[in-house]
Scaffold this active site. Structure first.
Site, PDB file in Angstrom:
ATOM      1  N   GLU A  97       0.827  -1.212   0.000  1.00 40.17           N
ATOM      2  CA  GLU A  97       0.000   0.000   0.000  1.00 40.17           C
ATOM      3  C   GLU A  97       0.856   1.254   0.000  1.00 40.17           C
ATOM      4  OE1 GLU A  97      -0.034   2.004   2.967  1.00 40.17           O
ATOM      5  OE2 GLU A  97      -0.407   0.687   4.689  1.00 40.17           O
TER       6      GLU A  97
ATOM      7  N   ARG B 104       0.210  -2.410  12.367  1.00 40.21           N
ATOM      8  CA  ARG B 104      -0.448  -3.371  11.470  1.00 40.21           C
ATOM      9  C   ARG B 104      -0.838  -2.723  10.144  1.00 40.21           C
ATOM     10  NH1 ARG B 104      -1.039  -7.759  14.783  1.00 40.21           N
ATOM     11  NH2 ARG B 104      -2.256  -8.975  13.296  1.00 40.21           N
TER      12      ARG B 104
ATOM     13  N   CYS C 155       7.664  -1.084  -1.569  1.00 41.52           N
ATOM     14  CA  CYS C 155       8.756  -2.067  -1.602  1.00 41.52           C
ATOM     15  C   CYS C 155       9.839  -1.816  -0.570  1.00 41.52           C
ATOM     16  CB  CYS C 155       9.360  -2.155  -2.994  1.00 41.52           C
ATOM     17  SG  CYS C 155      10.337  -0.715  -3.516  1.00 41.52           S
TER      18      CYS C 155
ATOM     19  N   HIS D 235      13.397  -0.133  -6.992  1.00 40.44           N
ATOM     20  CA  HIS D 235      12.807  -1.235  -6.241  1.00 40.44           C
ATOM     21  C   HIS D 235      13.902  -1.876  -5.391  1.00 40.44           C
ATOM     22  CE1 HIS D 235       9.934  -4.372  -5.367  1.00 40.44           C
ATOM     23  NE2 HIS D 235      10.692  -5.314  -5.889  1.00 40.44           N
TER      24      HIS D 235
ATOM     25  N   ASP E  55      11.012 -11.437  -2.323  1.00 43.44           N
ATOM     26  CA  ASP E  55      10.391 -10.142  -2.586  1.00 43.44           C
ATOM     27  C   ASP E  55       8.959 -10.167  -2.069  1.00 43.44           C
ATOM     28  OD1 ASP E  55       9.554  -7.706  -3.580  1.00 43.44           O
ATOM     29  OD2 ASP E  55      10.302  -8.034  -5.608  1.00 43.44           O
TER      30      ASP E  55
END
Length: 270
Positions: free
Chosen positions: A43, A68, A73, A111, A128
């Site tokens: 998210e 939580r 990435c 990334h 990943d």
């Protein structure tokens, strides 16, 4: 990075619904990655809530374990690396670039992925948990053949001599379509700060365009973008239009375990 306290490791494992592995071997890595993907959403909500994104182990663990939440990435793989190290895996951070439309590569440090060595002598593995709809299990980094995964058939191939910057870069393909270009040189967490800054501030970054929250399910994927809830099962998509703010906030709680007191929106970008 400082070693994680045992209670933090236990809380992280509880967060992803995983047992503490007996030894840091390949089956344990595979189970941990899958559990992470099923429990912790990918998210970008912090970007659209005006929240600071701090690439610091303590801050990431607080966000993902204590609060939580999910992340993108750098956050997800950064926290996962800390967990794996605490469990006895040997982890190296690698930078990757995403293959976009028309084969155009993203920015350097686009990334973050993980090179993981296990105690059973297999691998090394490419792990990943921060690339959205990607491999559910770790990929054998030195294997140049097809690797079957529920998300498709993956292959890791050296780039052409013309495209290689001289570091032995590797392309990760899914069903023959290039996904990532991975540079195998070890990196530190600090190396990714410029990439994270770009993705949370640039109008050219797809992360700044709209809030998205997405996670794997046992039989597909569920994604909330704006006021649209998309459920994908067996390759079939079903979109549900959500109504008022309360219904959207309830969907974040019900499907992703994310509790917000207001909706993310583009006016919070900074």
């Amino acid at each position: 990075m400082d070693p994680l306290l045992p209670r933090t490791v236990d809380a992280y494992l509880e967060r992803i619904g995983a047992d503490r592995p007996v030894r840091p071997d390949a089956p344990a890595l595979r189970e941990l990655q899958l559990r992470h993907l099923l429990a912790v959403p990918f998210e970008n909500l912090s970007i659209h809530l005006g929240e600071e994104i701090v690439l610091d182990e303590a801050a990431l663990l607080d966000k993902i374990v204590a609060r939580r939440r999910g992340g993108f990435c750098y956050e997800l793989n950064g926290a996962f690396a800390a967990l794996l190290r605490a469990l006895g895996f040997r982890v190296t951070l690698l930078q990757a670039r995403v293959h976009g439309d028309g084969g155009r590569l993203g920015i350097p440090y686009d990334h973050l992925v993980l090179r993981v060595e296990t105690a059973d002598g297999t691998g090394p593995w490419l792990a990943d948990v921060g690339f959205g709809d990607h491999a559910r299990g770790p990929l054998a980094l030195d294997d140049r053949g097809d690797q079957k995964d529920p998300a498709g058939t993956f292959r890791i191939a050296p780039v052409t001599a013309e495209a290689d910057a001289g570091f032995g870069d590797l392309d990760v393909l899914c069903d023959d379509e290039p996904r990532l270009r991975v540079e195998p040189r070890p990196r530190t967490f600090a190396d990714f700060r410029a990439g994270a800054w770009y993705h949370r501030t640039s109008p050219d970054s797809h992360f700044t365009r709209a809030p998205v929250c997405s996670r794997c399910t046992d039989d597909g994927r569920i994604t909330l973008t704006g006021r649209t809830l998309r459920t994908t099962v067996g390759g079939r998509r079903h979109d549900t239009a959500l109504g008022d703010d309360a219904e959207v906030l309830a969907a974040y709680r019900e499907h992703f375990g994310v509790r917000l007191d207001r909706l993310p929106n583009n006016s919070d970008l900074r």
